[in-house]
Design an enzyme around this catalytic site. Structure first.
Site, PDB file in Angstrom:
ATOM      1  N   CYS A 114      20.617 -49.073  -2.504  1.00 46.03           N
ATOM      2  CA  CYS A 114      21.553 -48.176  -1.884  1.00 46.03           C
ATOM      3  C   CYS A 114      22.648 -48.905  -1.097  1.00 46.03           C
ATOM      4  O   CYS A 114      23.808 -48.427  -0.732  1.00 46.03           O
ATOM      5  CB  CYS A 114      20.988 -47.283  -1.088  1.00 46.03           C
ATOM      6  SG  CYS A 114      19.427 -46.294  -2.009  1.00 46.03           S
ATOM      7  N   HIS A 255      24.814 -44.132   4.408  1.00 44.01           N
ATOM      8  CA  HIS A 255      24.243 -43.651   3.285  1.00 44.01           C
ATOM      9  C   HIS A 255      23.491 -42.356   3.168  1.00 44.01           C
ATOM     10  O   HIS A 255      22.807 -42.029   4.449  1.00 44.01           O
ATOM     11  CB  HIS A 255      23.246 -44.791   2.807  1.00 44.01           C
ATOM     12  CG  HIS A 255      22.276 -44.680   1.861  1.00 44.01           C
ATOM     13  ND1 HIS A 255      22.680 -44.295   0.682  1.00 44.01           N
ATOM     14  CD2 HIS A 255      20.949 -44.750   1.868  1.00 44.01           C
ATOM     15  CE1 HIS A 255      21.823 -43.875  -0.304  1.00 44.01           C
ATOM     16  NE2 HIS A 255      20.667 -44.030   0.476  1.00 44.01           N
ATOM     17  N   ASN A 285      20.761 -38.049  -2.627  1.00 47.55           N
ATOM     18  CA  ASN A 285      20.733 -39.732  -2.419  1.00 47.55           C
ATOM     19  C   ASN A 285      20.993 -40.076  -3.852  1.00 47.55           C
ATOM     20  O   ASN A 285      20.413 -40.307  -4.936  1.00 47.55           O
ATOM     21  CB  ASN A 285      19.453 -40.129  -2.377  1.00 47.55           C
ATOM     22  CG  ASN A 285      19.389 -41.650  -2.076  1.00 47.55           C
ATOM     23  OD1 ASN A 285      20.386 -42.265  -2.310  1.00 47.55           O
ATOM     24  ND2 ASN A 285      18.504 -42.193  -1.473  1.00 47.55           N
TER      25      ASN A 285
HETATM   26  O1  UT7 Z   1      17.987 -44.817  -0.402  1.00 51.76           O
HETATM   27  C1  UT7 Z   1      16.593 -44.726   0.360  1.00 51.76           C
HETATM   28  C2  UT7 Z   1      15.628 -43.838  -0.187  1.00 51.76           C
HETATM   29  N1  UT7 Z   1      14.482 -43.217   0.295  1.00 51.76           N
HETATM   30  C3  UT7 Z   1      14.877 -42.661   1.556  1.00 51.76           C
HETATM   31  O2  UT7 Z   1      15.663 -42.644   2.180  1.00 51.76           O
HETATM   32  C4  UT7 Z   1      13.463 -41.687   1.915  1.00 51.76           C
HETATM   33  C5  UT7 Z   1      13.024 -41.980   3.332  1.00 51.76           C
HETATM   34  N2  UT7 Z   1      11.945 -40.950   3.633  1.00 51.76           N
HETATM   35  C6  UT7 Z   1      12.149 -39.596   3.721  1.00 51.76           C
HETATM   36  O3  UT7 Z   1      13.211 -39.273   3.424  1.00 51.76           O
HETATM   37  C7  UT7 Z   1      11.116 -38.768   3.884  1.00 51.76           C
HETATM   38  O4  UT7 Z   1      10.162 -39.690   4.232  1.00 51.76           O
HETATM   39  C8  UT7 Z   1      10.674 -37.690   2.836  1.00 51.76           C
HETATM   40  C9  UT7 Z   1      11.792 -36.513   2.578  1.00 51.76           C
HETATM   41  C10 UT7 Z   1      10.591 -38.643   1.354  1.00 51.76           C
HETATM   42  C11 UT7 Z   1       9.569 -37.152   3.113  1.00 51.76           C
HETATM   43  O5  UT7 Z   1       9.644 -36.317   4.246  1.00 51.76           O
HETATM   44  P1  UT7 Z   1       8.224 -36.566   5.486  1.00 51.76           P
HETATM   45  O6  UT7 Z   1       8.629 -35.580   6.320  1.00 51.76           O
HETATM   46  O7  UT7 Z   1       8.237 -38.101   5.701  1.00 51.76           O
HETATM   47  O8  UT7 Z   1       7.131 -36.012   4.517  1.00 51.76           O
HETATM   48  P2  UT7 Z   1       5.793 -36.700   4.112  1.00 51.76           P
HETATM   49  O9  UT7 Z   1       5.892 -37.782   3.156  1.00 51.76           O
HETATM   50  O10 UT7 Z   1       5.156 -37.192   5.517  1.00 51.76           O
HETATM   51  O11 UT7 Z   1       4.993 -35.526   3.471  1.00 51.76           O
HETATM   52  C12 UT7 Z   1       4.515 -34.434   4.404  1.00 51.76           C
HETATM   53  C13 UT7 Z   1       3.683 -33.583   3.209  1.00 51.76           C
HETATM   54  C14 UT7 Z   1       2.665 -34.005   2.577  1.00 51.76           C
HETATM   55  O12 UT7 Z   1       1.536 -33.171   2.513  1.00 51.76           O
HETATM   56  P3  UT7 Z   1       0.302 -33.299   3.391  1.00 51.76           P
HETATM   57  O13 UT7 Z   1       0.035 -35.069   3.298  1.00 51.76           O
HETATM   58  O14 UT7 Z   1       0.688 -33.551   4.778  1.00 51.76           O
HETATM   59  O15 UT7 Z   1      -0.591 -32.560   2.969  1.00 51.76           O
HETATM   60  C15 UT7 Z   1       3.324 -34.448   0.949  1.00 51.76           C
HETATM   61  O16 UT7 Z   1       2.353 -34.392   0.174  1.00 51.76           O
HETATM   62  O17 UT7 Z   1       4.779 -33.099   2.414  1.00 51.76           O
HETATM   63  C16 UT7 Z   1       4.082 -33.090   0.879  1.00 51.76           C
HETATM   64  N3  UT7 Z   1       5.158 -33.114   0.027  1.00 51.76           N
HETATM   65  C17 UT7 Z   1       5.774 -32.162  -0.181  1.00 51.76           C
HETATM   66  N4  UT7 Z   1       5.612 -30.943  -0.224  1.00 51.76           N
HETATM   67  C18 UT7 Z   1       6.408 -30.058  -0.956  1.00 51.76           C
HETATM   68  C19 UT7 Z   1       5.867 -34.502  -0.330  1.00 51.76           C
HETATM   69  N5  UT7 Z   1       6.877 -33.954  -1.003  1.00 51.76           N
HETATM   70  C20 UT7 Z   1       6.817 -32.735  -1.116  1.00 51.76           C
HETATM   71  C21 UT7 Z   1       7.860 -31.820  -1.976  1.00 51.76           C
HETATM   72  N6  UT7 Z   1       7.430 -30.502  -1.608  1.00 51.76           N
HETATM   73  N7  UT7 Z   1       8.571 -32.238  -2.485  1.00 51.76           N
END
Ligand code: UT7
Length: 328
Positions: A114, A255, A285
């Protein structure tokens, strides 16, 4: 005193819009979850017969028109991508041929995820300043839908396809154009965002395909933490190097990965969100295309005026990061 300026910008996003609601019909997610956790409402998906170079070509054509230049005038062509048409040859060579960039031009791809567009900008800047080349075309282009695991709800809701391009040239005028860049990388975070197979460590095999090893894997929480830290540091350093305070920056273009990362960056820099360009709600993204796509939209919608200072800030897999300061 000479400067390197951005003489033209262009972008392209495929016509097909994939909304959060449509995604929720194929994976266990919801519009509410995706929007509240990432700020994304929809993304664009390239057609089956549209490859990375096709997206790049369209963005490059509009950037050349904006610069009032022809492809025949380009002698340096760099494509930043993590989703090239194929492993060999470079997407830059494919774009060169389709666009009509002359055979004496230097054409190559760079892999900085990115942050790729800012890396390309810095390489082109240095080459133009030393008179090695006269006019550079740099492109960030991605068909991320081709490396997205559409069964993995933790990643497939985030990515989209697009391309953005800029034409760079040198002018005999001081303190305009690219004022400075600060790039970095920290390979100890390489395992937080990667594609496991398809390279020399794990060549393509029936097993690698069965294990879905050719798609993006990500530790979202770790990437999030690193992103906030490196973007804030590099943006602050860039402003300090140029003796600038955030209120002197007219527009920051970060970004476009997650609205919470962008808001956290803006808040730590004391920059109001009105001075931060955001379009990830419409595109998700798009990796190396994200900054040039936003830059093109910002310019065309009148958010950037002559004399303005724009700060571009990126982070991505690697972990790579960077900031670039531009006066228009
Ligand atoms: O260019 C660089 C690319 N990457 C990034 O910039 C990514 C950076 N990270 C992020 O943007 C965030 O970490 C995410 C958007 C990917 C995830 O958000 P988060 O607030 O960090 O969520 P999390 O990974 O802590 O997940 C929270 C919960 C989990 O469930 P449990 O374990 O709390 O029961 C996940 O399984 O949300 C669940 N989850 C979802 N639920 C519904 C993960 N993905 C999804 C989804 N829909 N798509």
């Amino acid at each position: 005193m000479a400067s390197v300026i951005i003489a033209g910008v262009g972008s392209y996003a495929p016509a097909r819009v994939l909304t959060n609601r449509e995604l929720a019909m194929t994976v266990d997610t919801s519009d509410e979850w995706i929007f509240s956790r990432s700020g994304i409402r929809e993304r664009r998906i390239a057609a089956d017969d549209e490859a990375c170079s096709d997206l790049a070509l369209k963005a490059a054509t509009t950037a050349l028109a904006d610069a009032k230049m022809s492809a025949a005038e380009i002698d340096l062509l760099i494509v930043a991508t993590t989703s090239p048409d194929q492993p060999l040859p470079s997407t830059a060579c494919i774009v060169q041929h389709k666009l009509g960039v002359p055979a004496h031009a230097t054409c190559f791809d760079i892999a900085a995820a990115c942050s790729g567009f800012l890396y390309a900008l810095e390489i082109a800047y240095g080459q133009l300043l030393t008179n090695r080349y006269k006019r550079a075309l740099i492109i960030g282009a991605e068909k991320l839908s081709s490396v997205t695991d559409w069964n993995d709800r933790t990643t497939c809701v985030l990515f989209g396809d697009a391309a953005g391009a800029a034409v760079l040239t040198k002018v005999a005028q001081p303190d305009i154009g690219i004022l400075g860049s600060d790039l970095g990388a920290d390979g100890k975070f390489a395992d937080n965002l990667y594609i496991p197979a398809g390279g020399s460590r794990r060549p393509t095999s029936t097993k690698s395909v069965a294990e879905r090893g050719h798609f993006i894997r990500m530790n979202g929480r770790e990437v999030f933490k690193s992103a906030v830290r490196v973007m804030e540091t590099v943006a602050r350093e860039m402003m300090e190097q140029h003796h600038l305070t955030p209120d002197q920056i007219s527009l920051m273009i970060p970004h476009q990965a997650n609205i919470r990362i962008i808001e956290s960056l803006a808040s730590s820099l004391n920059m109001p969100m009105e001075k931060v360009y955001v379009n990830l709600d419409r595109y998700g993204n798009t990796s190396s295309a994200s900054i040039p796509l936003a830059l093109d939209e910002a310019r065309r919608s009148g958010r950037i005026k002559p004399g303005d200072l724009t700060l571009l800030v990126a982070f991505g897999a690697g972990l790579t990061y960077g900031a670039t300061l531009i006066r228009w």
